[in-house]
Design a protein around this motif. Structure first.
Motif, PDB file in Angstrom:
ATOM      1  N   GLN A   1      11.045   3.960  -3.329  1.00 32.65           N
ATOM      2  CA  GLN A   1      10.275   3.710  -2.121  1.00 32.65           C
ATOM      3  C   GLN A   1      10.704   2.388  -1.550  1.00 32.65           C
ATOM      4  OE1 GLN A   1       7.597   1.187  -2.432  1.00 32.65           O
ATOM      5  NE2 GLN A   1       6.867   1.374  -0.341  1.00 32.65           N
ATOM      6  N   LEU A   2      10.778   2.312  -0.226  1.00 32.17           N
ATOM      7  CA  LEU A   2      10.991   1.002   0.377  1.00 32.17           C
ATOM      8  C   LEU A   2      10.268   0.929   1.697  1.00 32.17           C
ATOM      9  CD1 LEU A   2      13.375   0.538   2.802  1.00 32.17           C
ATOM     10  CD2 LEU A   2      14.800   1.336   0.952  1.00 32.17           C
ATOM     11  N   SER A   3       9.839  -0.248   2.030  1.00 33.02           N
ATOM     12  CA  SER A   3       9.209  -0.421   3.335  1.00 33.02           C
ATOM     13  C   SER A   3       9.546  -1.786   3.901  1.00 33.02           C
ATOM     14  CB  SER A   3       7.695  -0.193   3.288  1.00 33.02           C
ATOM     15  OG  SER A   3       7.118  -0.790   2.178  1.00 33.02           O
TER      16      SER A   3
ATOM     17  N   PHE B   1      10.270  -2.999  -2.050  1.00 38.14           N
ATOM     18  CA  PHE B   1      10.802  -1.764  -2.596  1.00 38.14           C
ATOM     19  C   PHE B   1      10.340  -1.566  -4.031  1.00 38.14           C
ATOM     20  CE2 PHE B   1      14.165  -3.111  -5.468  1.00 38.14           C
ATOM     21  CZ  PHE B   1      14.501  -4.376  -5.002  1.00 38.14           C
ATOM     22  N   SER B   2      10.379  -0.353  -4.454  1.00 38.73           N
ATOM     23  CA  SER B   2       9.969  -0.055  -5.821  1.00 38.73           C
ATOM     24  C   SER B   2      10.671   1.207  -6.278  1.00 38.73           C
ATOM     25  CB  SER B   2       8.457   0.133  -5.906  1.00 38.73           C
ATOM     26  OG  SER B   2       8.062   1.259  -5.181  1.00 38.73           O
TER      27      SER B   2
ATOM     28  N   LEU C   1       0.827  -1.209   0.000  1.00 32.93           N
ATOM     29  CA  LEU C   1       0.000   0.000   0.000  1.00 32.93           C
ATOM     30  C   LEU C   1       0.863   1.261   0.000  1.00 32.93           C
ATOM     31  CD1 LEU C   1      -2.881   1.211   0.557  1.00 32.93           C
ATOM     32  CD2 LEU C   1      -2.370   0.961   2.963  1.00 32.93           C
ATOM     33  N   ASN C   2       2.017   1.189   0.655  1.00 30.67           N
ATOM     34  CA  ASN C   2       2.846   2.379   0.836  1.00 30.67           C
ATOM     35  C   ASN C   2       3.464   2.921  -0.447  1.00 30.67           C
ATOM     36  OD1 ASN C   2       2.660   2.629   3.739  1.00 30.67           O
ATOM     37  ND2 ASN C   2       3.723   0.679   3.766  1.00 30.67           N
ATOM     38  N   ALA C   3       3.393   2.137  -1.517  1.00 26.97           N
ATOM     39  CA  ALA C   3       3.976   2.609  -2.773  1.00 26.97           C
ATOM     40  C   ALA C   3       3.016   3.531  -3.522  1.00 26.97           C
ATOM     41  CB  ALA C   3       4.352   1.427  -3.651  1.00 26.97           C
ATOM     42  N   PHE C   4       1.835   3.733  -2.982  1.00 24.45           N
ATOM     43  CA  PHE C   4       0.820   4.508  -3.697  1.00 24.45           C
ATOM     44  C   PHE C   4       0.306   5.674  -2.869  1.00 24.45           C
ATOM     45  CE2 PHE C   4       0.962   0.200  -5.133  1.00 24.45           C
ATOM     46  CZ  PHE C   4       1.093   0.360  -6.499  1.00 24.45           C
ATOM     47  N   GLU C   5      -0.250   6.650  -3.559  1.00 18.09           N
ATOM     48  CA  GLU C   5      -0.759   7.823  -2.837  1.00 18.09           C
ATOM     49  C   GLU C   5      -2.273   7.954  -2.900  1.00 18.09           C
ATOM     50  OE1 GLU C   5       2.147   8.369  -4.827  1.00 18.09           O
ATOM     51  OE2 GLU C   5       3.394   8.276  -3.044  1.00 18.09           O
TER      52      GLU C   5
END
Lengths: 183, 805
Positions: B274-276, B300-301, B201-205
């Motif tokens: 992005q990485l989480s 990551f992306s 989810l964190n890769a998107f806004e």
């Protein structure tokens, strides 16, 4: 408009290319011979001055062999587990159970007849000295006919219990075998 | 007029100036073209000058410039045009050289296109959508997409424990719910109820949820709904910003970090990385530890692209990796074990807290490579192309004898390639059209080294689809849209059946052409299936007066059975059941009508959204009998078809008492019936509602929110119970294994507290304290498969620090 058509051609070309690449897959999948299957349970029942009884319970077969015991007589019962899914390569799973004695437990329950059992001298013990009951001594006290329910329990939560629920863990084997106890 | 004068002046300079000033070593030429950055057209009459000298050249109609008679040296070039931003470039000049320049039009000229492109598009104007913004996504950063969208009415969660959760929209899940990320359908092993979508989810806004299959652009088979995840669009300006979110939670004693950085430049290049990472140990209920429920995730992306407004490209790569433990006590051997587990108030295995995850567990790796290109043509029509390659690897580990627990019991690799083209255009201002084509190739490989028969066989799937969509919006008060989509699907599998099963089910007589090789106990078959699916949609939305908005739409969707429904073949350890696919399944067809009415006023906003759907050939799994095994008799579940009717209502009320106090109430109800057997459908969310009251401090320095979730008992369920013979005190007793009765209703209370530090309204630092299940309620949830074994998790305090920069 011409550009649009060009793009369409290139798209079609790409699609075709994509599909051609994919068609190269033609290998047939490997056959899987299941590894940890138990298909057969055997009971070898011996006692002094009594004929030896060999009971086989095999999955997908009609199993109506009956165990018959004389009351108040000691029998040595040896349980075995086999994988006979490939008749050309029968595997003895009992060996694996012995090797992992800590994680296994054989347990018997009886209906309608009263049979007590204890560990045999030749039984396998686990790391803490608890019997696994692969070899056990049975003694029937009442006559009649009923059922033996034999279990192989994997990773029981305790090794000392008198009920199936008490042992916890997962049931790897649960089969019913008819039994008659005579005078 | 002025240009002409300038040209004349330059010419004069070139003729008069250069021969006098430079010797014979200085006869080199610099030439090239000046283009428009956005559409690559030549720029006429741009001025190319060399700073500190009198050299200059003006471009002709083809954008050519030429400066002759130059000496070697280091020069600073200045390229100017009245309508463009000037460009300065230092060059090391040794000999004749050709350099091209790209000038950018002043941004205001392109503003219209930028604005229309940067807005988050409504996916379907006649179906109400729910949205999550960046802030809400951040709140859920240490949880999952599924948890985040669970806040919408009409969306529920189908769970296996806490870490494995998948969205359930309008009572449907799996293949009936599509997940679209970056414009591409996520292709993972969506078939099982115990698989969570492999996405971070964190890769998107932005997250948009469209209920019903009204997003034909992405597929015509998602009768439940579609979830669209999209990133920010980055535009031509020099910027660098990012965000880091740190999370820590008491339950599971874990936390996570997610960080992203975005950079864009004025010449159109942009980059995002992005990485989480997150890690949790065993979770706990109010009374005990849920052993083996830890999880870890690392994702990551990155993407890199260039947008020149009128055309652009983007490359995108993302990798998702997770490992999730499954409650140890839920791994059972047979029906009697299941009965014992149901009888017990506590899970039958409770170990001390640990971070370690043992079998049973799941591991997933999902990789996604994407390349996209767009171009806006003269008539403002837009072409978009998207190539995408996804690899999904999934391993499931069971508790096995020997050292085999380390060998996965399921080991699948799903590879998907797809190519999508979309052409959108406007005809006058009122009409918008989209036409697109989509090709897909999917290859599933089931690793034979598991030593357990394949749950899902090797297969190849080809899909070719095309759609045509239109919107008519004459004014702001009315819009009408429609769409049609056609899909051709071809599926070819290679599967070993147990020969006796193949014969027992009559497949040998019905499908003799599929038989390839008889190996005695097993038979190799080559099942093939073709489906032609048609989907259509039409609907309108209209504003009545200043405050009332209504919409209504009809959706027809068709879905081909998935590989699991056709072929699955295996034992389910947590349910002590054997599951079989069904080769005879045909596509299912759903007709759905969605309506909504909403009213907004100064102090409140409310909406109700009733819907009804009828599915012909609805595929579901039902118990069909018992199978004798070495572990006793097992219930057999097989995919069957029926006709299903689902209707429900989602409602929302938002009431603003003052600038400080806000009340928000969500509720939804679904009624689902199996029409052939006159039975309720399984796994349908019970009536549920959430109520929240929020206080915001006068200067928005902090806010505090109290949320109550209420879930009723599901009283409509089918009786799928069966009996087991238990030996009790020397006698056989028949006992009922109750796998049907849903758990009791429950309430669950959360408190969320956020502090906005720094400048008012431009806070760069947010500190949140979130407390979940503050009353330590013990409860079980009907939609959690682990409900047979354990309670839901208890109190959890979470701290979150959001840093924006």
């Amino acid at each position: 408009m011409k550009k649009l058509i060009n793009l369409n051609y290139s798209f079609t070309f790409l699609l075709v290319a994509l599909f051609l690449v994919s068609c190269s897959k033609d290998s047939t999948p490997e056959v899987i011979e299941e590894q940890e299957l138990i298909t057969t349970v055997t009971l070898e029942i011996t006692a002094a001055n009594q004929p030896t009884q060999s009971i086989r319970w095999k999955v997908d077969e009609t199993n109506n062999n009956t165990v018959s015991l004389k009351a108040n007589t000691d029998y040595e019962v040896s349980i075995g587990f086999l994988d006979e899914s490939d008749p050309g390569d029968v595997e003895d799973i009992t060996e694996e159970v012995r090797e992992e004695a800590d994680e296994h437990q054989v347990f018997y329950e009886f209906s309608n007849v009263s049979v007590s059992y204890s560990s045999s001298d030749t039984d396998t013990l686990d790391g803490d000295g608890n019997p696994v009951f692969i070899k056990s001594i049975w003694n029937a006290s009442t006559t009649g006919s009923g059922i033996i329910r034999a279990y192989l329990i994997h990773e029981p939560t305790t090794k000392n219990s008198s009920t199936r629920a008490g042992f916890g863990g997962e049931t790897d084997v649960e089969i019913d075998i008819p039994i008659t106890v005579i005078e | 007029m002025r240009h002409h004068f300038l040209q004349f002046f330059i010419l004069l300079l070139l003729i008069v100036g250069s021969p006098q000033l430079y010797s014979q070593f200085c006869d080199f030429t610099l030439k090239g073209n000046v283009f428009d950055l956005h559409d690559n057209t030549p720029i006429f009459s741009a001025l190319v000058t060399i700073e500190g000298t009198t050299f200059l050249s003006q471009t002709d109609e083809l954008g050519n410039y030429k400066i002759q008679g130059l000496c070697p040296g280091i020069y600073t070039l200045l390229i100017k045009h009245p309508k463009c931003k000037s460009l300065k470039r230092k060059i090391n000049f040794r000999s004749n050289k050709e350099i091209n320049f790209e000038l950018e039009h002043h941004i205001n000229e392109l503003e219209e296109i930028i604005i229309s492109d940067s807005k988050l598009e409504v996916i379907n104007s006649s179906v109400k959508e729910s949205r999550l913004n960046t802030d809400q996504i951040t709140q859920f950063s240490s949880r999952s997409l599924t948890d985040a969208i669970n806040t919408f009415s009409g969306v529920s969660v189908l769970k296996t424990g806490s870490a494995i959760a998948k969205p359930l929209i309008h009572g449907m899940f799996g293949s009936r719910v599509g997940i679209v990320a970056n414009g591409i359908r996520l292709r993972d092993q969506e078939w099982g109820s115990d698989h969570s979508p492999n996405i971070d989810l964190n890769a998107f806004e932005n997250v948009q949820v469209v209920k019903g299959s009204a997003a034909l652009k992405y597929g015509g088979d998602t009768a439940g709904g579609i979830i669209v995840l999209s990133p920010y669009k980055l535009f031509l300006k020099d910027s660098l910003f990012g965000q880091t979110v740190l999370n820590g939670a008491t339950n599971g004693r874990g936390g996570g970090i997610t960080s992203k950085i975005m950079k864009s430049t004025s010449n159109g290049y942009y980059f995002k990385g992005q990485l989480s990472a997150k890690r949790f140990g065993d979770l706990s209920t109010p009374e005990y530890v849920l052993s083996n429920t830890g999880m870890k995730e690392f994702n990551f992306s990155f993407k890199i692209g260039r947008s020149k407004v009128l055309r652009g490209w983007e490359f995108n790569y993302s990798r998702y990796q997770n490992e999730a433990g499954i409650l140890r006590a839920a791994h059972i051997g047979n029906v009697q074990d299941l009965f014992n587990a149901l009888q017990s108030e506590f899970p039958l295995r409770i170990n001390p807290f640990t971070y370690g995850v043992e079998s049973p567990k799941q591991q997933g790796v999902h990789q996604n490579i994407q390349f996209s290109y767009f171009k806006i043509l003269k008539n403002k029509a837009k072409w978009e192309w998207n190539y995408n390659y996804q690899v999904n690897q999934r391993k499931e580990f069971d508790v096995r004898r020997g050292l085999r627990s380390e060998i996965p019991a399921i080991d699948l690799k799903l590879q998907t390639q797809s190519l999508t083209g979309n052409y959108s255009w406007k005809k006058t201002f009122d009409w918008n059209f989209d036409w697109g084509i989509n090709g897909l190739l999917e290859d599933n490989f089931s690793n034979p080294n598991t030593g357990i028969k394949r749950l899902i066989p090797d297969y190849l799937k080809y899909e070719l689809g095309s759609y045509f969509l239109g919107t008519y919006k004459p004014n702001n008060n009315f819009s009408w849209d429609w769409g049609v989509r056609l899909d051709a699907i071809y599926l070819e599998a290679q599967k070993y059946y147990k020969t006796s099963d193949w014969i027992d089910r009559g497949y040998d007589r019905q499908y003799p052409e599929f038989e390839m090789k008889n190996l005695g106990t097993q038979i190799l078959t080559n099942p093939q299936a073709r489906f032609f699916n048609f989907a259509a949609h039409t609907g309108f939305s209209s504003r009545i007066g200043p405050s009332i908005e209504t919409s209504m739409s009809y959706v027809l969707s068709q879905r081909a059975p998935n590989a699991s429904e056709l072929f699955s073949d295996g034992l389910h350890h947590s349910l002590a059941s054997i599951e079989y696919g069904n080769l005879r399944l045909q596509k299912e067809t759903t007709h759905k009508i969605l309506t909504s009415i909403s009213k907004s006023a100064m102090a409140y906003r409310f909406s109700i959204e009733p819907y009804v759907s009828y599915t012909d050939n609805y595929i579901y799994i039902a118990p069909v009998g018992l199978e004798q095994t070495i572990r006793g008799a097992f219930p057999v579940w097989q995919y069957e078809v029926t006709d299903a009717l689902l209707w429900g209502i989602d409602a929302n009320l938002d009431f603003k008492f003052s600038d400080q106090f806000n009340l928000d109430i969500n509720a939804s109800y679904i009624h689902a019936e199996d029409l052939k057997n006159n039975l309720p459908l399984i796994n349908i969310p019970p009536l549920n509602s959430s109520q929240s009251i929020k206080y915001t401090s006068p200067k928005k320095r902090y806010d505090i929110e109290l949320v109550n979730h209420f879930v009723a008992k599901q009283n409509r369920f089918s009786d799928f119970n069966f009996t087991v013979n238990i030996l009790q005190d020397g006698a056989i007793v028949k006992q009922i294994v109750d796998v049907s009765t849903p758990p009791e209703a429950y309430h669950n209370l959360d408190v969320l507290f956020s502090m906005y530090l720094g400048k008012v309204n431009q806070s760069k630092t947010i500190l949140r304290f979130m407390f979940y299940n503050i009353t330590q309620t013990n409860y079980r949830d009907y939609l959690n498969r682990m409900r047979f074994y354990a309670n839901e998790i208890g109190f959890n305090a979470q701290v979150q620090l959001v840093l924006k920069y």
